[in-house]
Design a protein around this motif. Structure first.
Motif, PDB file in Angstrom:
ATOM      1  N   LYS A 121      -6.675  59.769 -32.755  1.00  0.00           N
ATOM      2  CA  LYS A 121      -6.005  60.746 -33.613  1.00  0.00           C
ATOM      3  C   LYS A 121      -4.905  61.431 -32.812  1.00  0.00           C
ATOM      4  O   LYS A 121      -5.070  61.683 -31.614  1.00  0.00           O
ATOM      5  N   GLY A 168     -16.851  51.564 -37.607  1.00  0.00           N
ATOM      6  CA  GLY A 168     -16.586  52.125 -38.933  1.00  0.00           C
ATOM      7  C   GLY A 168     -17.215  51.296 -40.040  1.00  0.00           C
ATOM      8  O   GLY A 168     -17.531  50.110 -39.856  1.00  0.00           O
ATOM      9  N   ALA A 169     -17.347  51.935 -41.207  1.00  0.00           N
ATOM     10  CA  ALA A 169     -17.893  51.253 -42.377  1.00  0.00           C
ATOM     11  C   ALA A 169     -17.156  49.939 -42.603  1.00  0.00           C
ATOM     12  O   ALA A 169     -15.934  49.873 -42.504  1.00  0.00           O
ATOM     13  N   MET A 209     -10.093  51.578 -32.781  1.00  0.00           N
ATOM     14  CA  MET A 209      -9.421  52.497 -33.707  1.00  0.00           C
ATOM     15  C   MET A 209      -8.342  53.258 -32.963  1.00  0.00           C
ATOM     16  O   MET A 209      -8.516  53.629 -31.805  1.00  0.00           O
ATOM     17  N   ARG A 210      -7.257  53.534 -33.679  1.00  0.00           N
ATOM     18  CA  ARG A 210      -6.206  54.369 -33.087  1.00  0.00           C
ATOM     19  C   ARG A 210      -6.740  55.765 -32.817  1.00  0.00           C
ATOM     20  O   ARG A 210      -7.494  56.312 -33.635  1.00  0.00           O
ATOM     21  N   ARG A 224     -14.702  52.736 -30.078  1.00  0.00           N
ATOM     22  CA  ARG A 224     -14.684  53.114 -31.501  1.00  0.00           C
ATOM     23  C   ARG A 224     -13.872  52.040 -32.206  1.00  0.00           C
ATOM     24  O   ARG A 224     -12.685  51.876 -31.932  1.00  0.00           O
ATOM     25  N   GLY A 240     -21.491  51.461 -38.987  1.00  0.00           N
ATOM     26  CA  GLY A 240     -21.309  52.074 -40.303  1.00  0.00           C
ATOM     27  C   GLY A 240     -21.734  51.148 -41.432  1.00  0.00           C
ATOM     28  O   GLY A 240     -21.849  49.920 -41.255  1.00  0.00           O
ATOM     29  N   ILE A 241     -21.899  51.759 -42.584  1.00  0.00           N
ATOM     30  CA  ILE A 241     -22.409  51.055 -43.770  1.00  0.00           C
ATOM     31  C   ILE A 241     -21.643  49.742 -44.008  1.00  0.00           C
ATOM     32  O   ILE A 241     -20.421  49.681 -43.918  1.00  0.00           O
ATOM     33  N   PHE A 265     -23.740  53.142 -33.220  1.00  0.00           N
ATOM     34  CA  PHE A 265     -23.824  53.330 -34.679  1.00  0.00           C
ATOM     35  C   PHE A 265     -22.965  52.281 -35.367  1.00  0.00           C
ATOM     36  O   PHE A 265     -21.765  52.163 -35.078  1.00  0.00           O
TER      37      PHE A 265
HETATM   38  C1  COA Z   1     -15.363  55.224 -38.264  1.00  0.00           C
HETATM   39  C2  COA Z   1     -15.494  56.639 -38.754  1.00  0.00           C
HETATM   40  C3  COA Z   1     -16.758  57.279 -38.130  1.00  0.00           C
HETATM   41  C4  COA Z   1     -14.238  57.363 -38.255  1.00  0.00           C
HETATM   42  O1  COA Z   1     -14.207  58.667 -38.658  1.00  0.00           O
HETATM   43  P1  COA Z   1     -13.071  59.641 -38.069  1.00  0.00           P
HETATM   44  O2  COA Z   1     -13.198  59.740 -36.584  1.00  0.00           O
HETATM   45  O3  COA Z   1     -13.154  60.909 -38.864  1.00  0.00           O
HETATM   46  O4  COA Z   1     -11.748  58.847 -38.296  1.00  0.00           O
HETATM   47  P2  COA Z   1     -10.555  59.084 -39.373  1.00  0.00           P
HETATM   48  O5  COA Z   1     -11.100  59.183 -40.763  1.00  0.00           O
HETATM   49  O6  COA Z   1      -9.704  60.192 -38.865  1.00  0.00           O
HETATM   50  O7  COA Z   1      -9.747  57.714 -39.250  1.00  0.00           O
HETATM   51  C5  COA Z   1      -9.020  57.346 -38.088  1.00  0.00           C
HETATM   52  C6  COA Z   1      -8.269  56.075 -38.416  1.00  0.00           C
HETATM   53  O8  COA Z   1      -9.200  54.986 -38.568  1.00  0.00           O
HETATM   54  C7  COA Z   1      -9.115  54.433 -39.904  1.00  0.00           C
HETATM   55  N1  COA Z   1     -10.480  54.151 -40.331  1.00  0.00           N
HETATM   56  C8  COA Z   1     -11.513  55.027 -40.394  1.00  0.00           C
HETATM   57  N2  COA Z   1     -12.630  54.400 -40.803  1.00  0.00           N
HETATM   58  C9  COA Z   1     -12.285  53.133 -41.027  1.00  0.00           C
HETATM   59  C10 COA Z   1     -13.019  52.010 -41.489  1.00  0.00           C
HETATM   60  N3  COA Z   1     -14.328  52.103 -41.757  1.00  0.00           N
HETATM   61  N4  COA Z   1     -12.368  50.828 -41.585  1.00  0.00           N
HETATM   62  C11 COA Z   1     -11.050  50.740 -41.294  1.00  0.00           C
HETATM   63  N5  COA Z   1     -10.303  51.775 -40.843  1.00  0.00           N
HETATM   64  C12 COA Z   1     -10.915  52.960 -40.721  1.00  0.00           C
HETATM   65  C13 COA Z   1      -8.444  55.513 -40.744  1.00  0.00           C
HETATM   66  O9  COA Z   1      -7.791  54.947 -41.852  1.00  0.00           O
HETATM   67  C14 COA Z   1      -7.494  56.117 -39.738  1.00  0.00           C
HETATM   68  O10 COA Z   1      -6.404  55.240 -39.586  1.00  0.00           O
HETATM   69  P3  COA Z   1      -4.881  55.784 -39.281  1.00  0.00           P
HETATM   70  O11 COA Z   1      -4.965  56.394 -37.899  1.00  0.00           O
HETATM   71  O12 COA Z   1      -4.056  54.553 -39.349  1.00  0.00           O
HETATM   72  O13 COA Z   1      -4.614  56.799 -40.341  1.00  0.00           O
HETATM   73  C15 COA Z   1     -15.631  56.728 -40.312  1.00  0.00           C
HETATM   74  O14 COA Z   1     -14.392  56.465 -40.935  1.00  0.00           O
HETATM   75  C16 COA Z   1     -16.648  55.735 -40.865  1.00  0.00           C
HETATM   76  O15 COA Z   1     -16.351  54.581 -41.200  1.00  0.00           O
HETATM   77  N6  COA Z   1     -17.897  56.178 -40.959  1.00  0.00           N
HETATM   78  C17 COA Z   1     -19.002  55.404 -41.450  1.00  0.00           C
HETATM   79  C18 COA Z   1     -20.025  56.341 -42.049  1.00  0.00           C
HETATM   80  C19 COA Z   1     -21.265  55.620 -42.502  1.00  0.00           C
HETATM   81  O16 COA Z   1     -21.311  54.426 -42.676  1.00  0.00           O
HETATM   82  N7  COA Z   1     -22.310  56.393 -42.668  1.00  0.00           N
HETATM   83  C20 COA Z   1     -23.581  55.860 -43.072  1.00  0.00           C
HETATM   84  C21 COA Z   1     -24.598  56.958 -42.896  1.00  0.00           C
HETATM   85  S1  COA Z   1     -26.173  56.460 -43.423  1.00  0.00           S
END
Ligand code: COA
Length: 211
Positions: free
Chosen positions: A209, A183-184, A206-207, A197, A165-166, A163
């Motif tokens: 959790k 991630g996005a 990614m770090r 990830r 992200g956007i 996947f």
């Molecule tokens: C990557 C993703 C899936 C992670 O979600 P998650 O597992 O719930 O992760 P968290 O929100 O707990 O974030 C974990 C860490 O990564 C960081 N992080 C999350 N997404 C990030 C991104 N896109 N870019 C940079 N850092 C990101 C957070 O700030 C956090 O950092 P920290 O540990 O220093 O606090 C989500 O943030 C994301 O980007 N999703 C994209 C969704 C999308 O594009 N959907 C389209 C559908 S059509």
């Protein structure tokens, strides 16, 4: 036999797919959703529970589209639907640009504004979301999801169920393994191992959790 279509899923992603299917003149007869789905999805009656699929197959429905955003679940449900004798159709927006030299599998969604350039291949069950682009010689694996407005340069490979992200960006020739989550807004400038990830510019692991 009925020429009506069954959509598996009744969520926001299913709504977009129903409109794509209608845009290409196809009639969606029923959605099959979960216990918590509403009763109607964009005017289509929703049946609750996968057990309805067998009854629909017995009634003569033969064509289906799996409109589930979660990649591994989409792949599992598609296998079950095929085992019941359904053919998986594609949902390709007339407002997408798909090169005549590209290869497109079955059960694929390509949203409005997407561009698939020369000699690319898009495997079964992949989603190329709104305004995403896959440049020449791209290879998108089975049930992968390229999120809205992603930009993949030429010769990028994306593994099964991965996947992006956007708004993610991938430079030419990069290979992304299976089951990756980016991630996005990720900017991916080197190969990515399976199950990774990643996020950020440039994208890094990614770090985890805290427990
Ligand atoms: C990557 C993703 C899936 C992670 O979600 P998650 O597992 O719930 O992760 P968290 O929100 O707990 O974030 C974990 C860490 O990564 C960081 N992080 C999350 N997404 C990030 C991104 N896109 N870019 C940079 N850092 C990101 C957070 O700030 C956090 O950092 P920290 O540990 O220093 O606090 C989500 O943030 C994301 O980007 N999703 C994209 C969704 C999308 O594009 N959907 C389209 C559908 S059509």
């Amino acid at each position: 036999m009925s020429d009506g279509l069954i959509v598996i899923g009744a969520s926001g992603h299913a709504k977009v797919c129903i409109e794509l299917l209608r845009d290409t003149g196809q009639h969606v007869s029923f959605c099959v959703g979960g216990a918590d789905s509403g009763d109607i999805c964009l005017g289509v009656p929703v049946l609750h529970g996968d057990e309805h699929l067998e009854a629909l197959a017995r009634q003569g429905f033969r064509r289906a589209f799996v409109a589930i955003g979660a990649n591994a679940l989409r792949q599992r449900l598609a296998a079950a639907v095929r085992a019941l004798g359904f053919e998986l159709v594609n949902a390709v927006s007339p407002r997408a640009m798909v090169s005549p030299s590209a290869t497109i599998g079955h059960g694929v969604a390509i949203m409005a504004g997407a561009v698939i350039n020369a000699d690319s291949s898009i495997a079964d069950l992949a989603i190329i979301n709104t305004a995403a682009s896959v440049d020449h010689d791209g290879v998108i694996g089975e049930a992968a999801h390229i999120g809205p407005q992603c930009g993949l340069a030429g010769n990028v490979h994306v593994g099964p169920r991965s996947f992006l992200g956007i708004g993610s960006r991938v430079i030419p020739g990069v290979s992304i393994g299976a089951d990756v989550v980016a991630g996005a807004g990720s900017v991916i400038i080197s190969n990515v191992a399976q199950n990774a990830r990643i996020a950020g510019i440039p994208a890094k692991t990614m770090r985890k959790k805290a427990p």
